[in-house]
Scaffold this motif. Sequence first.
Motif, PDB file in Angstrom:
ATOM      1  N   VAL A  87       0.836  -1.211   0.000  1.00 57.21           N
ATOM      2  CA  VAL A  87       0.000   0.000   0.000  1.00 57.21           C
ATOM      3  C   VAL A  87       0.867   1.255   0.000  1.00 57.21           C
ATOM      4  CG1 VAL A  87      -1.657   1.336   1.357  1.00 57.21           C
ATOM      5  CG2 VAL A  87      -1.983  -1.126   1.051  1.00 57.21           C
ATOM      6  N   LEU A  88       1.906   1.277   0.850  1.00 57.95           N
ATOM      7  CA  LEU A  88       2.804   2.431   0.876  1.00 57.95           C
ATOM      8  C   LEU A  88       3.522   2.602  -0.459  1.00 57.95           C
ATOM      9  CD1 LEU A  88       4.353   2.093   4.459  1.00 57.95           C
ATOM     10  CD2 LEU A  88       2.624   3.727   3.683  1.00 57.95           C
ATOM     11  N   LEU A  89       3.916   1.484  -1.063  1.00 59.66           N
ATOM     12  CA  LEU A  89       4.575   1.552  -2.370  1.00 59.66           C
ATOM     13  C   LEU A  89       3.645   2.136  -3.418  1.00 59.66           C
ATOM     14  CD1 LEU A  89       7.106   0.717  -4.084  1.00 59.66           C
ATOM     15  CD2 LEU A  89       5.884  -1.404  -4.580  1.00 59.66           C
ATOM     16  N   LEU A  90       2.385   1.680  -3.426  1.00 67.18           N
ATOM     17  CA  LEU A  90       1.429   2.182  -4.409  1.00 67.18           C
ATOM     18  C   LEU A  90       1.129   3.663  -4.196  1.00 67.18           C
ATOM     19  CD1 LEU A  90      -1.109  -0.787  -4.659  1.00 67.18           C
ATOM     20  CD2 LEU A  90       0.764  -0.226  -6.190  1.00 67.18           C
ATOM     21  N   LEU A  91       0.987   4.072  -2.938  1.00 66.73           N
ATOM     22  CA  LEU A  91       0.728   5.488  -2.664  1.00 66.73           C
ATOM     23  C   LEU A  91       1.894   6.359  -3.127  1.00 66.73           C
ATOM     24  CD1 LEU A  91      -0.900   5.299   0.893  1.00 66.73           C
ATOM     25  CD2 LEU A  91      -2.040   5.791  -1.278  1.00 66.73           C
ATOM     26  N   GLY A  92       3.112   5.936  -2.817  1.00 67.92           N
ATOM     27  CA  GLY A  92       4.274   6.720  -3.209  1.00 67.92           C
ATOM     28  C   GLY A  92       4.469   6.761  -4.711  1.00 67.92           C
ATOM     29  N   PHE A 166      24.950   8.257   3.218  1.00 66.44           N
ATOM     30  CA  PHE A 166      24.336   8.332   1.892  1.00 66.44           C
ATOM     31  C   PHE A 166      22.970   7.656   1.969  1.00 66.44           C
ATOM     32  CE2 PHE A 166      23.869   7.623  -2.689  1.00 66.44           C
ATOM     33  CZ  PHE A 166      24.401   8.813  -3.186  1.00 66.44           C
ATOM     34  N   PRO A 167      21.952   8.207   1.289  1.00 67.46           N
ATOM     35  CA  PRO A 167      20.622   7.573   1.341  1.00 67.46           C
ATOM     36  C   PRO A 167      20.682   6.115   0.902  1.00 67.46           C
ATOM     37  CG  PRO A 167      20.503   9.731   0.298  1.00 67.46           C
ATOM     38  CD  PRO A 167      21.963   9.423   0.474  1.00 67.46           C
ATOM     39  N   GLU A 168      20.011   5.262   1.647  1.00 66.30           N
ATOM     40  CA  GLU A 168      20.009   3.831   1.364  1.00 66.30           C
ATOM     41  C   GLU A 168      19.035   3.528   0.229  1.00 66.30           C
ATOM     42  OE1 GLU A 168      20.923   0.358   0.861  1.00 66.30           O
ATOM     43  OE2 GLU A 168      21.930   1.215   2.631  1.00 66.30           O
ATOM     44  N   GLY A 173      11.674   3.695   0.268  1.00 75.36           N
ATOM     45  CA  GLY A 173      11.812   4.976  -0.402  1.00 75.36           C
ATOM     46  C   GLY A 173      12.582   4.861  -1.703  1.00 75.36           C
ATOM     47  N   GLY A 174      13.645   4.062  -1.703  1.00 77.07           N
ATOM     48  CA  GLY A 174      14.404   3.856  -2.930  1.00 77.07           C
ATOM     49  C   GLY A 174      13.559   3.197  -4.003  1.00 77.07           C
ATOM     50  N   ALA A 175      12.737   2.218  -3.631  1.00 74.75           N
ATOM     51  CA  ALA A 175      11.869   1.552  -4.601  1.00 74.75           C
ATOM     52  C   ALA A 175      10.835   2.516  -5.176  1.00 74.75           C
ATOM     53  CB  ALA A 175      11.170   0.354  -3.946  1.00 74.75           C
ATOM     54  N   ILE A 176      10.267   3.373  -4.328  1.00 78.12           N
ATOM     55  CA  ILE A 176       9.272   4.351  -4.797  1.00 78.12           C
ATOM     56  C   ILE A 176       9.893   5.297  -5.823  1.00 78.12           C
ATOM     57  CG2 ILE A 176       7.901   6.334  -4.078  1.00 78.12           C
ATOM     58  CD1 ILE A 176       7.305   4.843  -1.474  1.00 78.12           C
ATOM     59  N   VAL A 252      12.356  -4.863  -0.632  1.00 74.02           N
ATOM     60  CA  VAL A 252      10.996  -4.426  -0.315  1.00 74.02           C
ATOM     61  C   VAL A 252      10.080  -5.646  -0.417  1.00 74.02           C
ATOM     62  CG1 VAL A 252       9.122  -2.879  -0.943  1.00 74.02           C
ATOM     63  CG2 VAL A 252      11.488  -2.131  -1.199  1.00 74.02           C
ATOM     64  N   ARG A 253       9.483  -6.056   0.681  1.00 76.00           N
ATOM     65  CA  ARG A 253       8.683  -7.274   0.740  1.00 76.00           C
ATOM     66  C   ARG A 253       7.224  -6.975   0.407  1.00 76.00           C
ATOM     67  NH1 ARG A 253      12.331 -10.834  -0.250  1.00 76.00           N
ATOM     68  NH2 ARG A 253      14.149 -10.593   1.097  1.00 76.00           N
ATOM     69  N   THR A 254       6.922  -6.890  -0.874  1.00 77.91           N
ATOM     70  CA  THR A 254       5.561  -6.646  -1.317  1.00 77.91           C
ATOM     71  C   THR A 254       4.788  -7.961  -1.393  1.00 77.91           C
ATOM     72  OG1 THR A 254       6.202  -6.860  -3.640  1.00 77.91           O
ATOM     73  CG2 THR A 254       6.321  -4.665  -2.652  1.00 77.91           C
ATOM     74  N   LEU A 255       3.517  -7.877  -1.763  1.00 77.60           N
ATOM     75  CA  LEU A 255       2.712  -9.083  -1.918  1.00 77.60           C
ATOM     76  C   LEU A 255       3.262  -9.979  -3.016  1.00 77.60           C
ATOM     77  CD1 LEU A 255      -0.883  -7.600  -1.552  1.00 77.60           C
ATOM     78  CD2 LEU A 255       0.147  -9.327  -0.071  1.00 77.60           C
ATOM     79  N   THR A 256       3.760  -9.390  -4.087  1.00 73.11           N
ATOM     80  CA  THR A 256       4.327 -10.184  -5.177  1.00 73.11           C
ATOM     81  C   THR A 256       5.528 -10.979  -4.691  1.00 73.11           C
ATOM     82  OG1 THR A 256       3.599  -8.521  -6.774  1.00 73.11           O
ATOM     83  CG2 THR A 256       5.267 -10.070  -7.503  1.00 73.11           C
ATOM     84  N   VAL A 257       6.404 -10.345  -3.955  1.00 75.24           N
ATOM     85  CA  VAL A 257       7.568 -11.044  -3.413  1.00 75.24           C
ATOM     86  C   VAL A 257       7.128 -12.107  -2.414  1.00 75.24           C
ATOM     87  CG1 VAL A 257       9.705 -10.758  -2.105  1.00 75.24           C
ATOM     88  CG2 VAL A 257       9.047  -9.034  -3.794  1.00 75.24           C
ATOM     89  N   ALA A 258       6.090 -11.810  -1.628  1.00 73.04           N
ATOM     90  CA  ALA A 258       5.595 -12.799  -0.658  1.00 73.04           C
ATOM     91  C   ALA A 258       5.050 -14.036  -1.368  1.00 73.04           C
ATOM     92  CB  ALA A 258       4.504 -12.172   0.213  1.00 73.04           C
ATOM     93  N   ILE A 259       4.360 -13.854  -2.482  1.00 68.97           N
ATOM     94  CA  ILE A 259       3.857 -15.005  -3.249  1.00 68.97           C
ATOM     95  C   ILE A 259       5.023 -15.856  -3.745  1.00 68.97           C
ATOM     96  CG2 ILE A 259       2.632 -15.675  -5.350  1.00 68.97           C
ATOM     97  CD1 ILE A 259       0.930 -13.149  -5.001  1.00 68.97           C
ATOM     98  N   TYR A 260       6.020 -15.195  -4.303  1.00 70.60           N
ATOM     99  CA  TYR A 260       7.161 -15.920  -4.866  1.00 70.60           C
ATOM    100  C   TYR A 260       7.922 -16.690  -3.790  1.00 70.60           C
ATOM    101  CZ  TYR A 260      11.514 -16.723  -7.419  1.00 70.60           C
ATOM    102  OH  TYR A 260      12.614 -17.301  -7.998  1.00 70.60           O
ATOM    103  N   THR A 261       8.212 -16.038  -2.670  1.00 77.82           N
ATOM    104  CA  THR A 261       8.973 -16.707  -1.616  1.00 77.82           C
ATOM    105  C   THR A 261       8.163 -17.822  -0.954  1.00 77.82           C
ATOM    106  OG1 THR A 261       8.266 -14.970  -0.074  1.00 77.82           O
ATOM    107  CG2 THR A 261      10.395 -14.695  -1.143  1.00 77.82           C
TER     108      THR A 261
END
Length: 586
Positions: A87-92, A166-168, A173-176, A252-261
């Motif tokens: 959700v945070l990823l989609l909002l950003g 340096f920003p990580e 945030g980097g993914a957004i 970033v552990r999104t739903l897609t990554v959760a399905i794959y893992t």
Amino acid sequence: MGAAADSDRKPRAMTAASPASSSSARPGARYPAPRSRMGFLGALTICVIALVALPVAGLVYFALQGSGDLWPHLIRNVIPVAVRTSVLLLLGVGAMVACIGVGAAWLIANFRFPGRRILEWALLLPLAVPSYIVAYAYLDVMHPVGPVQSTIRAILGITNPRDLWFPEIRSLGGAIVLLGFVLYPYVYLPVRALFMMQSPTVIEVARTLGAGPARSFFSVALPLARPAIAVGTSLALMEALNDIGASEFLGVRTLTVAIYTTWVTRSSIEGAAQIALLMLTIVLLLIFVEHAARERQRFVGRAGRQHQIVPADLHGWRGLLATAACALPVFLGFGIPASYLVYAAWHRFTEFGLPADLGIWIGNTMAAAVAATVVTIVLGLVLGYAQRFSRSPNARTFVRLAGIGYTIPGTVLAVGLLVPLASFDNVVADFFRDHFDIRTGLILSGSGGALVLAYVIRFLAISFGSIEAGLAKVSPSLDMAARCLGGGHFRLLTRIHAPMLAPAITAAALLVFVDCMKELPITLLLRPFNFETLATYVYGEAARGTYEDGAIAALTIVIVGMIPIIFLARSSFRDSRQGASSRSGR
């Protein structure tokens, strides 16, 4: 008897002619096709809809097969984090693509400044770079011993990498930021076209009433552009939710990554299916919200004489600021990743030459993408013809259902296809073993057939949308004239429609081919054993941290991906300029 026969024939002749006469009185009306042919097209359409529905049915089956032992663990440890992160990823990402896309479209459509002609089409270039390749490039560029931090430390006189903050980049945030600079063209392209079609009279009236440039934009132009913004943003969000490579690379552990893992690491296809159903629900909710936001909006454009938009000149620091604002997304979304890939690929080539299996990876990628493109174009033509010639009032709704595959994330689609594919393979294997004593093995699941089928379901909407737009420009009177001369559907397609649809079919084929070539989640989960494509090879090298070894394959994907972008830019911008000229000349 003769008179009676004549009287019987005349009503039948008049009845047969009546549809043509009534249709000619109504421009744009569909002409009914012969009953047998229409039945064939209708049956094919139903088969296509059933094909698209297979993944959803498979998901439900797998989800119900779960024992429930894993579900408490998923609810407690996996799903809350994955949902919150998604959700945070989609909002950003949604905020970024809307701001960048709308801002760039407004500047390009309404102002003249240095570099505008180049930036007009260059703003589409980030679409040529898959998100996982952008993350792959930035991870090496922004590494503590990479070129950016090493240069900063050299300037500041710092020797220890730990002494420089340096920003990580491996963060949400980097993914957004990275996904925002890659996906903003989904908003820029439709919003720019809408700004170009808007009547300048609206803005002029707002200026006459005392509104300044900023107020005219926010109070008049922006509300009128809301439909295009909503469509473009929803497409970008679905692409962000479908992403697996960039999210996994950046931690970033999104739903897609959760399905794959859950599927690969925990070996629980049932748990993966349950998460996939939750993810599909979020996608459908996203689509519903987008449609609901536009449902009550009505925008009417004046059909009379309009004068063409005359961009205002920006000089001095204003022009340089506009150039920088439009060039920055191109530089960050395309320039840096492409430059890194060229450098890394050249370094890899000069030291070790081309990878020994590069030809195999390209061959596998081309074979799967070409096969999927051909099937997708054929099915797109079937759907287009079914919608054009159908006599059913519900035909448009049913045909639209065949395009919902594009809204299904690749990971979800791959999980859902396993049940129907395995069932088909088992039925065929049992039949040949029982009747012919032949061991067929896995026909679809163990070959590229599953991959091609998933590509077709995923990208059928692109093919159908382009062909539908092309057929809409063909006058129905041409269909009636061909039928009056005895031409059937096949001759109508080959002699009349095919030449007129050539640009639409070419555009659809290019877009589908490149999307298949770049697709990562489906390829990772459904590819046969020992079947490596360019995308999976790049993913594997990035996962191992050997970025330079995958640079040549990544650069190949980017170069091929630029072809439809250039074609799309030329055709889209040419059409918009011609449309503006025709409106100004009326």
